[in-house]
Design a protein around this motif. Structure first.
Motif, PDB file in Angstrom:
ATOM      1  N   GLU A  27      -2.766   3.702  -9.097  1.00 44.50           N
ATOM      2  CA  GLU A  27      -2.382   5.061  -8.492  1.00 44.50           C
ATOM      3  C   GLU A  27      -3.591   5.922  -8.806  1.00 44.50           C
ATOM      4  O   GLU A  27      -3.809   6.497  -9.961  1.00 44.50           O
ATOM      5  CB  GLU A  27      -1.209   5.487  -9.067  1.00 44.50           C
ATOM      6  N   SER A  28      -4.279   6.373  -7.823  1.00 45.89           N
ATOM      7  CA  SER A  28      -5.548   7.468  -7.946  1.00 45.89           C
ATOM      8  C   SER A  28      -6.551   6.807  -8.979  1.00 45.89           C
ATOM      9  O   SER A  28      -6.867   7.566  -9.687  1.00 45.89           O
ATOM     10  CB  SER A  28      -4.991   8.895  -8.246  1.00 45.89           C
TER      11      SER A  28
ATOM     12  N   GLU B  87       0.942  -1.077  -0.246  1.00 42.40           N
ATOM     13  CA  GLU B  87      -0.026   0.005   0.081  1.00 42.40           C
ATOM     14  C   GLU B  87       1.058   1.197  -0.141  1.00 42.40           C
ATOM     15  O   GLU B  87       1.912   1.235   0.739  1.00 42.40           O
ATOM     16  CB  GLU B  87      -0.815   0.115   1.362  1.00 42.40           C
ATOM     17  N   MET B  88       0.616   2.179  -0.860  1.00 47.56           N
ATOM     18  CA  MET B  88       1.257   3.398  -1.111  1.00 47.56           C
ATOM     19  C   MET B  88       0.252   4.668  -1.117  1.00 47.56           C
ATOM     20  O   MET B  88      -0.921   4.328  -1.119  1.00 47.56           O
ATOM     21  CB  MET B  88       2.303   3.426  -2.333  1.00 47.56           C
ATOM     22  N   PRO B  89       0.574   5.532  -0.871  1.00 44.75           N
ATOM     23  CA  PRO B  89      -0.252   6.951  -0.756  1.00 44.75           C
ATOM     24  C   PRO B  89      -0.868   7.173  -1.999  1.00 44.75           C
ATOM     25  O   PRO B  89      -0.376   7.054  -3.193  1.00 44.75           O
ATOM     26  CB  PRO B  89       0.594   8.091  -0.579  1.00 44.75           C
ATOM     27  N   GLY B  90      -2.156   6.981  -2.168  1.00 44.29           N
ATOM     28  CA  GLY B  90      -3.154   7.059  -3.251  1.00 44.29           C
ATOM     29  C   GLY B  90      -3.067   5.619  -3.948  1.00 44.29           C
ATOM     30  O   GLY B  90      -3.825   5.575  -5.178  1.00 44.29           O
TER      31      GLY B  90
END
Length: 289
Positions: A39-40, A21-24
């Motif tokens: 991503e997003s 898990e990464m930001p976004g």
């Protein structure tokens, strides 16, 4: 199906993936290398110079190309780890066996490690040479010579014998010269060079009987069934504990080669009923038990 599920499904054939898990979003890693991600709400895949967003209709194809990029990076890293030695070298060697595209270079690298200073890597290299034979169904001639040299080695002899057997089983359609390690009845074209080569390797007391003009035999299925029963009677013993018929290593081997001038593969449905006989087509031979 959500985009995340579609990406995960497209990655299913590439072995275990680690989801980070990464930001976004989420990144999918293979052997520690990022391969794809979301991503997003947008799919992202690895390319040679970084990352790219694939077309929606070509997600599976883009992931395959990303896997090729990551795998090439892994192969380079595994070579570095193998040269450096240490704990990572063992996993690196196994990774190269399965994924290095230069198979000749790989075999020569493994051969060099069979002479290396680290006992564990020497033993793994011998085992991996057997894996190469199983995966590629071919090895360099010097691989066989080296494994035969090692059979008398007090530390590596057993491993070398297992690797040699693995190679032989996967690089030859049958093994006439190895006791109890081949089909009992083999249909082959008349004058087949592989049969002639292997017959020269058979040593007493093992026996291989060649039957010419098998295409002229009446009641071929019954004839083959009679040969199979003869092999059972002369080379096998009933185990008193389990009641099963097992090959007796103390008894000489017996096999029959039937020279058949015709469509050998067409014989399979005639012989293969899974009760009295099992017949398998391998290359241009028919093997029966």
């Amino acid at each position: 199906m959500t985009l995340f599920e579609r990406v995960r499904e497209a990655l299913a054939g590439f072995g275990p993936m680690r989801e980070v898990e990464m930001p976004g979003g989420v990144v999918f890693e293979w052997d520690g290398d990022a391969l794809a991600g979301v991503e997003s709400g947008v799919p992202r895949v690895r390319v040679e110079d970084g990352w790219a967003t694939p077309a929606d209709h070509d997600l599976a194809g883009a992931i395959q190309q990303a896997a090729d990029v990551v795998l090439a990076e892994c192969v380079l890293r595994w070579h570095d780890q193998l040269r450096a030695g240490g704990d990572d070298a063992y996993r690196a060697m196994l990774g190269l066996v399965h994924h290095d595209q230069d198979r000749e270079q790989l075999q020569r690298l493994l051969l060099a490690h069979t002479r290396g200073p680290v006992q564990g890597l020497r033993q793994l290299a011998v085992t991996c040479l057997g894996h190469v034979g199983r995966l590629d169904r071919a090895v360099l001639p010097e691989v066989l010579g080296r494994l035969e040299e090692l059979i008398d080695d007090p530390d590596l002899g057993g491993t070398a014998e297992n690797a040699l057997g693995d190679i032989e089983r996967h690089t030859h359609p049958f093994l006439l010269w190895r006791r109890h390690q081949s089909a009992w009845v083999i249909f082959a074209p008349p004058g087949d060079p592989e049969v002639a080569r292997q017959l020269a390797l058979v040593e007493e007391p093992d026996v291989v009987v060649v039957v010419p003009h098998a295409e002229t035999l009446p009641s071929l299925r019954e004839y083959v069934l009679g040969l199979v029963r003869e092999v059972e009677a002369r080379t096998h013993t009933v185990d008193e504990e389990c009641g099963l018929l097992l090959a007796d290593p103390a008894k000489p081997g017996l096999r029959f080669v039937l020279e058949y001038d015709g469509d050998i593969a067409a014989l399979q449905p005639l012989l293969n009923d899974w009760e009295d006989l099992v017949a398998v087509v391998k290359d241009h031979y028919l093997l029966a038990w």
